[in-house]
Scaffold this active site. Structure first.
Site, PDB file in Angstrom:
ATOM      1  N   GLU A 286      15.252   2.278  17.971  1.00  0.00           N
ATOM      2  CA  GLU A 286      14.992   3.086  18.204  1.00  0.00           C
ATOM      3  C   GLU A 286      13.665   3.307  20.059  1.00  0.00           C
ATOM      4  OE1 GLU A 286      12.233   3.450  14.624  1.00  0.00           O
ATOM      5  OE2 GLU A 286      10.878   3.032  16.322  1.00  0.00           O
TER       6      GLU A 286
ATOM      7  N   LYS B 249       0.829  -1.340  -0.149  1.00  0.00           N
ATOM      8  CA  LYS B 249      -0.258   0.185   0.526  1.00  0.00           C
ATOM      9  C   LYS B 249       1.037   1.607   0.501  1.00  0.00           C
ATOM     10  CE  LYS B 249      -2.500  -2.124   3.393  1.00  0.00           C
ATOM     11  NZ  LYS B 249      -1.700  -3.289   3.069  1.00  0.00           N
ATOM     12  N   ILE B 250       1.960   1.220   1.039  1.00  0.00           N
ATOM     13  CA  ILE B 250       2.453   2.332   1.515  1.00  0.00           C
ATOM     14  C   ILE B 250       3.580   2.823   0.004  1.00  0.00           C
ATOM     15  CG2 ILE B 250       4.665   3.892   2.336  1.00  0.00           C
ATOM     16  CD1 ILE B 250       3.257   2.502   4.774  1.00  0.00           C
TER      17      ILE B 250
ATOM     18  N   PHE C 210       3.498   8.540   9.548  1.00  0.00           N
ATOM     19  CA  PHE C 210       1.996   8.701   9.968  1.00  0.00           C
ATOM     20  C   PHE C 210       0.829   9.242  10.448  1.00  0.00           C
ATOM     21  CE2 PHE C 210       1.371   8.217  14.559  1.00  0.00           C
ATOM     22  CZ  PHE C 210       2.667   7.881  15.334  1.00  0.00           C
TER      23      PHE C 210
ATOM     24  N   HIS D 257      10.396   8.440  13.793  1.00  0.00           N
ATOM     25  CA  HIS D 257       9.007   7.832  13.541  1.00  0.00           C
ATOM     26  C   HIS D 257       7.838   8.317  13.477  1.00  0.00           C
ATOM     27  CE1 HIS D 257       8.110   2.735  13.224  1.00  0.00           C
ATOM     28  NE2 HIS D 257       7.259   3.434  12.345  1.00  0.00           N
TER      29      HIS D 257
ATOM     30  N   THR E 283      11.020   4.445   5.620  1.00  0.00           N
ATOM     31  CA  THR E 283      10.155   4.925   6.242  1.00  0.00           C
ATOM     32  C   THR E 283       9.287   3.840   7.252  1.00  0.00           C
ATOM     33  OG1 THR E 283       8.763   5.218   4.383  1.00  0.00           O
ATOM     34  CG2 THR E 283       9.377   7.257   5.299  1.00  0.00           C
ATOM     35  N   SER E 284      10.156   2.547   6.322  1.00  0.00           N
ATOM     36  CA  SER E 284       9.692   1.669   7.183  1.00  0.00           C
ATOM     37  C   SER E 284       9.487   0.449   8.596  1.00  0.00           C
ATOM     38  CB  SER E 284      10.280  -0.086   6.166  1.00  0.00           C
ATOM     39  OG  SER E 284       9.122  -0.177   5.857  1.00  0.00           O
ATOM     40  N   ARG E 285      11.145   0.334   8.481  1.00  0.00           N
ATOM     41  CA  ARG E 285      11.757  -0.634   9.771  1.00  0.00           C
ATOM     42  C   ARG E 285      13.078  -0.088   9.967  1.00  0.00           C
ATOM     43  NH1 ARG E 285       6.836   0.155  11.287  1.00  0.00           N
ATOM     44  NH2 ARG E 285       5.479  -0.681  12.945  1.00  0.00           N
TER      45      ARG E 285
ATOM     46  N   ASP F 264      13.723   7.923   9.127  1.00  0.00           N
ATOM     47  CA  ASP F 264      11.849   7.624   9.765  1.00  0.00           C
ATOM     48  C   ASP F 264      12.150   6.980  11.002  1.00  0.00           C
ATOM     49  OD1 ASP F 264      10.428   9.719  11.065  1.00  0.00           O
ATOM     50  OD2 ASP F 264       8.565   7.828  10.051  1.00  0.00           O
TER      51      ASP F 264
HETATM   52  P1  NAD Z   1       2.104  -3.573   2.892  1.00  0.00           P
HETATM   53  O1  NAD Z   1       1.958  -5.340   3.766  1.00  0.00           O
HETATM   54  O2  NAD Z   1       0.615  -3.285   2.141  1.00  0.00           O
HETATM   55  O3  NAD Z   1       3.630  -3.967   1.841  1.00  0.00           O
HETATM   56  C1  NAD Z   1       4.360  -5.047   2.160  1.00  0.00           C
HETATM   57  C2  NAD Z   1       4.985  -5.094   0.642  1.00  0.00           C
HETATM   58  O4  NAD Z   1       6.555  -5.626   0.841  1.00  0.00           O
HETATM   59  C3  NAD Z   1       4.207  -6.247   0.026  1.00  0.00           C
HETATM   60  O5  NAD Z   1       3.664  -6.344  -1.507  1.00  0.00           O
HETATM   61  C4  NAD Z   1       5.478  -7.232   0.358  1.00  0.00           C
HETATM   62  O6  NAD Z   1       5.007  -8.854  -0.797  1.00  0.00           O
HETATM   63  C5  NAD Z   1       6.530  -6.412  -0.340  1.00  0.00           C
HETATM   64  N1  NAD Z   1       7.469  -7.290   0.506  1.00  0.00           N
HETATM   65  C6  NAD Z   1       7.584  -8.841   1.540  1.00  0.00           C
HETATM   66  N2  NAD Z   1       9.043  -9.032   1.574  1.00  0.00           N
HETATM   67  C7  NAD Z   1       9.847  -8.675   1.003  1.00  0.00           C
HETATM   68  C8  NAD Z   1      10.906  -8.808   0.550  1.00  0.00           C
HETATM   69  N3  NAD Z   1      11.749  -9.542   1.240  1.00  0.00           N
HETATM   70  N4  NAD Z   1      11.469  -7.494  -0.239  1.00  0.00           N
HETATM   71  C9  NAD Z   1      11.132  -6.877  -0.903  1.00  0.00           C
HETATM   72  N5  NAD Z   1       9.054  -6.637  -0.711  1.00  0.00           N
HETATM   73  C10 NAD Z   1       8.965  -7.209   0.301  1.00  0.00           C
HETATM   74  O7  NAD Z   1       2.663  -3.016   3.511  1.00  0.00           O
HETATM   75  P2  NAD Z   1       2.161  -1.290   3.868  1.00  0.00           P
HETATM   76  O8  NAD Z   1       1.462  -0.637   4.424  1.00  0.00           O
HETATM   77  O9  NAD Z   1       3.286  -0.580   2.678  1.00  0.00           O
HETATM   78  O10 NAD Z   1       3.521  -0.335   5.059  1.00  0.00           O
HETATM   79  C11 NAD Z   1       4.792  -1.182   4.678  1.00  0.00           C
HETATM   80  C12 NAD Z   1       5.756  -1.058   6.081  1.00  0.00           C
HETATM   81  O11 NAD Z   1       5.706   0.709   6.368  1.00  0.00           O
HETATM   82  C13 NAD Z   1       5.221  -1.513   6.996  1.00  0.00           C
HETATM   83  O12 NAD Z   1       5.651  -3.100   7.218  1.00  0.00           O
HETATM   84  C14 NAD Z   1       5.549  -1.179   8.474  1.00  0.00           C
HETATM   85  O13 NAD Z   1       7.224  -1.204   9.063  1.00  0.00           O
HETATM   86  C15 NAD Z   1       6.466   0.672   7.254  1.00  0.00           C
HETATM   87  N6  NAD Z   1       5.044   1.482   8.199  1.00  0.00           N
HETATM   88  C16 NAD Z   1       5.401   3.176   8.660  1.00  0.00           C
HETATM   89  C17 NAD Z   1       5.733   3.365   8.893  1.00  0.00           C
HETATM   90  C18 NAD Z   1       5.672   5.382   9.724  1.00  0.00           C
HETATM   91  O14 NAD Z   1       5.157   6.544  10.681  1.00  0.00           O
HETATM   92  N7  NAD Z   1       7.149   5.135   9.744  1.00  0.00           N
HETATM   93  C19 NAD Z   1       3.390   3.865   8.940  1.00  0.00           C
HETATM   94  C20 NAD Z   1       3.200   2.738   8.780  1.00  0.00           C
HETATM   95  C21 NAD Z   1       3.791   1.911   8.301  1.00  0.00           C
END
Ligand code: NAD
Length: 325
Positions: free
Chosen positions: A259, A153-154, A294, A291, A228-230, A254
């Site tokens: 953290e 999604k992101i 969001f 972080h 911005t992921s983890r 982020d």
């Molecule tokens: P999502 O589940 O919709 O998408 C994750 C994508 O990553 C999927 O398409 C999946 O197939 C892919 N993926 C899995 N393993 C992978 C790999 N080895 N290599 C590449 N891609 C791979 O999740 P999302 O809603 O897009 O969120 C993604 C991440 O963003 C969350 O897991 C979370 O850690 C992080 N996040 C951060 C914040 C923030 O405030 N900074 C807020 C929300 C989410």
């Protein structure tokens, strides 16, 4: 429904308080994080509501289970901080898989634009009437190659933003989405061809330190990297080594692998013990935020609503569509 709400900040109450009233739920707001020392506060409640840096292990799950707490309500999409395997068959772990992908993607772009065009430094200079622009030169994004790792999604929201900037986009995801108007390539090709790389995959055993000494070596010199992921996606020591070797044009973080206990807290009067974080703050082309990708009105509202919907589904025996598993 009675909910023990951990890691409460003032901004959490803005939406949770009135919405909980509408649902007829009682929320006990606790400022402390959820931990082995504080978990007893959840005793007598139906659910414990936690945030991204509240780590939950098997022992804590057992404690909740023995004390008849039925669910962990996560105010987050990611669930790498909870031992979901240990929870299976004991308590439900319900998350908020989608609240505002745009909030995070827009923030990632803000970070990228900042480190590229040095607006963080320009702000400081002009406030002191230093109108000199030496050292603040960036590069155009137009027609450059953007690499998106993780096209959920992101990642998809990020792709739409990059498309708006008329960039050429490469994507890597082990589960490609064929409906997307984007070119999927292998990870190595993405690393070697991208001028700007944005991380949007979850933290799993497979993605832990996906950015490491080897993968950094495969990147272009002068590459820009935004996470911005983890935090655990990046091997911090390898990143610092790369920064020292002038590999990166800029880096936006982020999230940070250590953290927990620092982010979301005011530590300005403390002696920071984390040398890596201290080192990272010294690079002029590194931007670190706490972080907060969001953190928009829309996302916070949606998190409150979806968390309470999860509680409602649990209470009423409805299908649990947001199980973390
Ligand atoms: P999502 O589940 O919709 O998408 C994750 C994508 O990553 C999927 O398409 C999946 O197939 C892919 N993926 C899995 N393993 C992978 C790999 N080895 N290599 C590449 N891609 C791979 O999740 P999302 O809603 O897009 O969120 C993604 C991440 O963003 C969350 O897991 C979370 O850690 C992080 N996040 C951060 C914040 C923030 O405030 N900074 C807020 C929300 C989410």
């Amino acid at each position: 429904m009675r909910i023990a709400f951990f890691s409460t900040k003032p901004y959490d109450r803005i939406w949770f308080e009135p919405m909980a009233k509408d649902y007829g739920y009682e929320i006990y707001f606790i400022e402390l994080p959820f931990s082995e020392e504080t978990m007893f506060l959840a005793k007598g409640y139906d659910a414990a509501c936690i945030f991204v840096n509240d780590h939950v292990n098997g022992k804590m799950i057992d404690y909740l289970y023995e004390n008849k707490v039925k669910a962990l309500l996560l105010r987050s999409a990611g669930y790498n901080h909870v031992d979901v395997k240990a929870a299976k068959g004991k308590i439900e772990v319900l998350r908020v898989p989608s609240y505002s992908p745009e909030a995070v993607a827009e923030f990632a772009m803000a970070m990228l634009l900042t480190v590229n065009r040095f607006t963080h430094k320009a702000y400081g200079r002009t406030r002191e009437f230093n109108m000199n622009i030496n050292g603040l030169m960036g590069t155009d994004l137009f027609h450059k190659v953007a690499g998106v790792i993780g096209t959920g999604k992101i990642g998809q929201a990020m792709i739409r933003i990059f498309q708006g900037f008329r960039m050429n986009i490469l994507a890597y995801d082990p589960y490609p989405n064929k409906s997307l108007d984007v070119q999927y390539v292998g990870l190595e090709e993405l690393l070697s061809k991208s001028d700007f790389i944005s991380l949007h995959c979850p933290l799993t055993p497979e993605t832990n330190h996906i950015i490491n000494e080897d993968t950094i070596a495969k990147m272009k010199d002068g590459v820009y990297l935004v996470n911005t992921s983890r935090g655990g996606l990046i091997d911090t020591q390898a990143l610092i080594d790369g920064l020292l070797a002038k590999k990166f044009g800029g880096v936006g973080l982020d999230v940070y692998e250590e953290e927990e206990g620092l982010f979301y807290e005011d530590c300005s009067d403390e002696i920071i013990q984390d040398d890596n974080l201290a080192r990272l703050t010294t690079f002029p082309n590194v931007l670190i935020t706490s972080h907060m990708g969001f953190f928009t009105v829309e996302a916070m509202q949606a998190i409150a609503h979806e968390t309470l919907e999860n509680a409602y589904a649990l209470e009423n025996g409805l299908p649990l569509k947001n199980k973390a598993e």
